[in-house]
Design an enzyme around this catalytic site. Structure first.
Site, PDB file in Angstrom:
ATOM      1  CE  LYS A  83    -102.359  19.802   1.808  1.00 38.54           C
ATOM      2  NZ  LYS A  83    -102.818  20.174   3.149  1.00 38.54           N
TER       3      LYS A  83
HETATM    4  O1  G3P Z   1    -103.052  19.117   6.261  1.00 40.10           O
HETATM    5  C1  G3P Z   1    -103.556  17.841   6.274  1.00 40.10           C
HETATM    6  C2  G3P Z   1    -103.387  17.052   7.550  1.00 40.10           C
HETATM    7  O2  G3P Z   1    -102.257  17.471   8.231  1.00 40.10           O
HETATM    8  C3  G3P Z   1    -104.612  16.857   8.363  1.00 40.10           C
HETATM    9  O3  G3P Z   1    -104.379  16.370   9.654  1.00 40.10           O
HETATM   10  O4  G3P Z   1    -105.131  15.833  11.957  1.00 40.10           O
HETATM   11  O5  G3P Z   1    -106.836  16.384  10.182  1.00 40.10           O
HETATM   12  O6  G3P Z   1    -105.605  14.240  10.120  1.00 40.10           O
HETATM   13  P1  G3P Z   1    -105.551  15.672  10.521  1.00 40.10           P
END
Ligand code: G3P
Length: 216
Positions: A83
């Site tokens: 990633k």
């Molecule tokens: O994996 C990255 C992403 O899904 C993060 O989500 O909820 O922290 O914006 P969030």
């Protein structure tokens, strides 16, 4: 549509796996930090537990550092996807790794043009963050529509991996648009399953089943 779990919590990943619908896992440094465990321990266990792709994120922000880290991360297993953030150095690293046959997931995608560059660099997945766009009053799903349209126009093979999913509507919209993958927090996987009419209907069936005369 493939469903990944967005988590570094082994118990959550195990439960999602047992549901029988888990195609892969995505992690990020924030999710690993939340577990309170070492990266090494967490990465080893996830890669062993899950058959599908497991995204592990680099911390370096320079090209050489990213490549070095990617080489280390690949040692965890053949199903590891590297990633890499969508910054300029990340784009260069994506191209190098893709040319070596290593799968890259470009993360922190917030615009269709970033997604276009990601596909041209050869990323296996691009991760547009819908929830974080919604948070700042942009329409996260519009980004998914644009990327799916652009990738279809040029037959790019990069898969659109909807990330920062916050609710089942994000998944409904993603599925209707035709996104390839969605990565979902554990609580949202449970929300997808829930319907009050299912619970009410089941309670009624079980109640009525008791009224059915017994015997052959
Ligand atoms: O994996 C990255 C992403 O899904 C993060 O989500 O909820 O922290 O914006 P969030």
């Amino acid at each position: 549509m493939k469903l990944f779990i967005d988590s570094a919590d082994i118990q959550e990943i195990q439960e999602a796996k047992e549901m029988g619908v888990l195609d892969g896992v995505t992690t990020n440094p924030s999710l690993v930090a939340k577990t309170g465990r070492s990266f090494d321990e967490v990465a080893r266990e996830i890669v062993e537990l899950v058959d599908g792709p497991v995204s592990l994120e680099v911390i370096a922000t320079d090209y050489e550092g990213m490549i070095r880290e990617a080489d280390e991360l690949m040692k965890y297993g053949d199903n590891v996807v590297i990633k890499i953030p969508l910054i300029l150095e990340g784009l260069k690293a994506t191209k190098t790794l893709a040319d070596r046959g290593i799968k890259v997931n470009n993360t922190l995608c917030f615009s269709p043009m970033q997604a276009l560059l990601s596909a041209k660099a050869g990323a296996a997945y691009v991760s547009p963050f819908v929830g974080r766009l919604d948070d700042i009053s942009h329409d996260g799903m519009e980004l998914i529509e644009s990327i799916v349209e652009i990738y279809a126009n040029y037959m790019f093979e990069t898969e659109v991996l909807v990330a920062s999913v916050r609710n089942p509507i994000h998944l409904l919209d993603s599925a209707r648009i035709g996104a390839d993958v969605a990565t979902i927090p554990f609580n949202v996987i449970n929300q997808m399953m829930k319907h009050p009419l299912t619970d009410i209907g089941l309670a009624k069936f079980l109640e009525d089943a008791k009224k059915v005369p017994q015997g052959g």
